[in-house]
Motif scaffolding. Structure first.
Motif, PDB file in Angstrom:
ATOM      1  N   MET A 199       0.844  -1.192   0.000  1.00  0.00           N
ATOM      2  CA  MET A 199       0.000   0.000   0.000  1.00  0.00           C
ATOM      3  C   MET A 199       0.882   1.244   0.000  1.00  0.00           C
ATOM      4  SD  MET A 199      -3.358   0.328  -0.026  1.00  0.00           S
ATOM      5  CE  MET A 199      -4.013  -1.069   0.889  1.00  0.00           C
ATOM      6  N   MET A 200       0.517   2.239  -0.784  1.00  0.00           N
ATOM      7  CA  MET A 200       1.279   3.474  -0.909  1.00  0.00           C
ATOM      8  C   MET A 200       0.313   4.644  -0.883  1.00  0.00           C
ATOM      9  SD  MET A 200       3.445   4.760  -4.243  1.00  0.00           S
ATOM     10  CE  MET A 200       4.233   3.157  -4.373  1.00  0.00           C
ATOM     11  N   ASN A 201       0.775   5.760  -0.326  1.00  0.00           N
ATOM     12  CA  ASN A 201      -0.062   6.950  -0.289  1.00  0.00           C
ATOM     13  C   ASN A 201       0.691   8.152  -0.851  1.00  0.00           C
ATOM     14  OD1 ASN A 201      -0.968   5.345   2.471  1.00  0.00           O
ATOM     15  ND2 ASN A 201      -2.668   6.190   1.306  1.00  0.00           N
ATOM     16  N   ARG A 204      -5.369  13.195  -1.075  1.00  0.00           N
ATOM     17  CA  ARG A 204      -4.585  12.037  -0.627  1.00  0.00           C
ATOM     18  C   ARG A 204      -5.055  10.807  -1.393  1.00  0.00           C
ATOM     19  NH1 ARG A 204      -4.182   8.258   4.058  1.00  0.00           N
ATOM     20  NH2 ARG A 204      -1.935   8.092   4.534  1.00  0.00           N
ATOM     21  N   THR A 227      -4.590   6.701  -2.302  1.00  0.00           N
ATOM     22  CA  THR A 227      -4.106   5.407  -1.833  1.00  0.00           C
ATOM     23  C   THR A 227      -3.979   4.475  -3.030  1.00  0.00           C
ATOM     24  OG1 THR A 227      -5.201   5.700   0.305  1.00  0.00           O
ATOM     25  CG2 THR A 227      -4.540   3.458  -0.293  1.00  0.00           C
ATOM     26  N   LEU A 228      -2.814   3.845  -3.149  1.00  0.00           N
ATOM     27  CA  LEU A 228      -2.547   2.910  -4.240  1.00  0.00           C
ATOM     28  C   LEU A 228      -2.387   1.511  -3.670  1.00  0.00           C
ATOM     29  CD1 LEU A 228       0.290   4.914  -6.079  1.00  0.00           C
ATOM     30  CD2 LEU A 228      -2.172   5.367  -6.081  1.00  0.00           C
ATOM     31  N   ASP A 229      -2.831   0.523  -4.439  1.00  0.00           N
ATOM     32  CA  ASP A 229      -2.637  -0.869  -4.011  1.00  0.00           C
ATOM     33  C   ASP A 229      -1.374  -1.462  -4.617  1.00  0.00           C
ATOM     34  OD1 ASP A 229      -3.186  -1.371  -6.658  1.00  0.00           O
ATOM     35  OD2 ASP A 229      -4.835  -2.762  -6.292  1.00  0.00           O
ATOM     36  N   GLY A 230      -0.562  -0.617  -5.228  1.00  0.00           N
ATOM     37  CA  GLY A 230       0.624  -1.064  -5.934  1.00  0.00           C
ATOM     38  C   GLY A 230       0.562  -0.663  -7.383  1.00  0.00           C
ATOM     39  N   GLU A 283      -2.944   0.228  -8.943  1.00  0.00           N
ATOM     40  CA  GLU A 283      -4.147   1.006  -9.184  1.00  0.00           C
ATOM     41  C   GLU A 283      -4.442   1.954  -8.027  1.00  0.00           C
ATOM     42  OE1 GLU A 283      -7.423  -1.581  -9.956  1.00  0.00           O
ATOM     43  OE2 GLU A 283      -6.680  -2.198 -11.933  1.00  0.00           O
ATOM     44  N   THR A 328      -6.882   3.090  -5.302  1.00  0.00           N
ATOM     45  CA  THR A 328      -7.980   2.440  -4.572  1.00  0.00           C
ATOM     46  C   THR A 328      -8.820   3.419  -3.759  1.00  0.00           C
ATOM     47  OG1 THR A 328      -6.486   1.930  -2.738  1.00  0.00           O
ATOM     48  CG2 THR A 328      -6.791   0.228  -4.424  1.00  0.00           C
ATOM     49  N   ASP A 332       3.589   9.457   3.800  1.00  0.00           N
ATOM     50  CA  ASP A 332       3.050   9.836   2.493  1.00  0.00           C
ATOM     51  C   ASP A 332       4.164  10.426   1.611  1.00  0.00           C
ATOM     52  OD1 ASP A 332       0.608   9.141   3.496  1.00  0.00           O
ATOM     53  OD2 ASP A 332      -0.276  11.152   3.391  1.00  0.00           O
ATOM     54  N   GLY A 337       1.906   2.779 -10.575  1.00  0.00           N
ATOM     55  CA  GLY A 337       2.384   2.771  -9.191  1.00  0.00           C
ATOM     56  C   GLY A 337       3.880   2.684  -9.032  1.00  0.00           C
TER      57      GLY A 337
END
Length: 457
Positions: A1-3, A20, A22-25, A27, A29, A41, A424
């Motif tokens: 998970m990335m922000n 803000r 949020t990425l699942d890698g 996409e 999300t 972040d 991502g």
């Protein structure tokens, strides 16, 4: 998970502050506006959807500056092509790898998250076949993996030297495949990309109506029920005249009448169209693949941009010969060519609309369609193809968000890009590619070897 936290972002419904993501890698999300940054972040200034470069011949990046001298007589695309064929005689697989990696890195630094590589060198010099028919495609795929750029690989069917089934000759021999050989090549490329990130795709690219025949084109289209289809078309007036004389219709007219041209298709250049062709192409659902910098460099002509957009046509931009890899310059030159042609300003914007916003957002959506890539806007479920720019730069700091696209396209350049993510993958950070030093060193070694080979001939 990335922000990612951005002071502002251009979302699918417009500008928003304190965003803000949020990425699942790969996409996006979640998206929150009016948010507060959290520890960990990645913080940026202004976040935009990243464009896809829908048309590239990466190997030509090494030719930049080599053809800018005047031969005896009239200089044109055709004299440039002769020089390009001579250059081909000396390219090795290792050269192609290093050049592609440099071009892909430069594309990302310019703000592109993905590339459609229209790849037509398949054989060794003189047309000798490699043991692996995808030897050179594998070098392109590896360069994409090394740089992290998103890739839609487009192997090219190039079977004939000119319209009417004339045999290949000279530098063209490196391009040649029969339809059956080409089908095997595409299958091999699909196998090679299985180890690539899942945003990688393979399409097909019948080179042009000059380099294939109606029967061969129909056969390969029948064997390809899905995926992107790209084709060079109507780039030069001599090509238009030759196709009309041989096939009985202008190139775009003939293609629309003889193929199911739809939203899978990207028609590269389409520079010389009648009014009827322009409207029909716009209504077909295909994307116009425009490469304004290369088209200007080669003296191709000016696309019917105003009438095409007025008819609802989709477009994207590409770097084609890679003589100058610049996202902002492609968009700027598209509009400026229309201004020169029509002797008017803000030609491509709708009435009351921003020209920069129109150019950028429509190119983002058209590029996504052309590469069959789930990007083109910042929205939940889309690939995290993102570009951050510094709106505090002196070329942008006077502008409100509503004019940032105008400032980016017409007042700034790609140096305002600070960060780029491809599905991502955070490949450009604070203006540098994470593999920049290694890519540059490898390129300099390869180009030294290549130029010494050319000088020794």
């Amino acid at each position: 998970m990335m922000n990612i936290f951005a002071s502002r972002a251009y979302l699918s419904d417009g500008w928003s502050n304190d965003v803000r993501l949020t990425l699942d890698g790969t996409e996006i999300t979640a998206i929150a506006s009016n948010a507060t940054p959290q520890t960990g972040d990645t913080r940026v200034d202004t976040l935009l959807p990243a464009l896809s470069n829908l048309h590239s011949h990466s190997f030509q990046r090494a030719m930049a500056g080599m053809t800018e001298f005047r031969e005896k007589g009239r200089e044109s695309f055709w004299t440039w092509r002769t020089l390009m064929y001579a250059f081909l005689d000396h390219l090795t697989p290792d050269h192609i790898s290093a050049i592609a990696a440099l071009a892909f890195m430069e594309m990302q630094k310019a703000g592109y998250a993905a590339v459609g590589e229209f790849h037509y060198i398949h054989n060794a010099a003189g047309g000798t076949k490699y043991d692996d028919p995808a030897e050179l495609s594998s070098r392109i795929i590896k360069a994409a993996q090394d740089t992290g750029i998103g890739l839609t690989h487009l192997p090219v069917l190039y079977s004939y030297g000119d319209i009417g089934g004339k045999p290949l000759a000279g530098g063209q021999l490196r391009f040649g495949n029969s339809v059956d050989e080409f089908a095997a090549l595409v299958d091999r490329c699909k196998t090679l990309v299985r180890d690539m990130p899942n945003d990688t795709a393979v399409g097909i690219a019948p080179h042009s109506l000059r380099a294939t025949t109606p029967a061969d084109l129909a056969q390969i289209l029948g064997q390809t029920p899905d995926g992107p289809i790209h084709i060079h078309i109507a780039e030069q007036t001599a090509e238009v005249d030759a196709v009309q004389a041989t096939l009985g219709a202008r190139p775009v007219e003939w293609l629309l009448d003889h193929a199911d041209v739809n939203d899978r298709w990207c028609l590269i250049h389409a520079t010389h169209m009648s009014d009827a062709e322009t409207t029909a192409m716009a209504h077909s659902g295909a994307v116009a693949g425009l490469c304004p910098v290369t088209e200007a460099n080669l003296g191709d002509g000016i696309f019917n941009g105003k009438s095409y957009l007025n008819a609802g046509g989709a477009f994207g931009v590409g770097t084609d010969s890679n003589v100058n890899i610049s996202l902002t310059e492609e968009l700027r030159l598209f509009e400026y060519s229309q201004r020169l042609h029509h002797r008017a300003r803000n030609v491509l914007a709708p009435e009351g609309g921003s020209t920069g916003t129109t150019l950028y957002t429509q190119a983002a959506k058209g590029g996504a369609q052309a590469l069959a890539r789930n990007n083109g806007e910042i929205a939940v479920g889309k690939l995290a193809d993102l570009v951050a720019i510094n709106s505090n730069d002196q070329r942008l700091c006077a502008l409100p968000p509503s004019q940032l696209f105008d400032g980016l396209v017409f007042g700034a350049n790609d140096s305002v890009v600070t960060d780029v993510w491809s599905a991502g993958r955070h490949n450009v950070q604070k203006g540098r590619h994470i593999q920049e030093d290694a890519i540059l060193e490898r390129y300099r070694h390869a180009i030294k070897d290549l130029t010494s080979r050319i000088r020794d001939v």
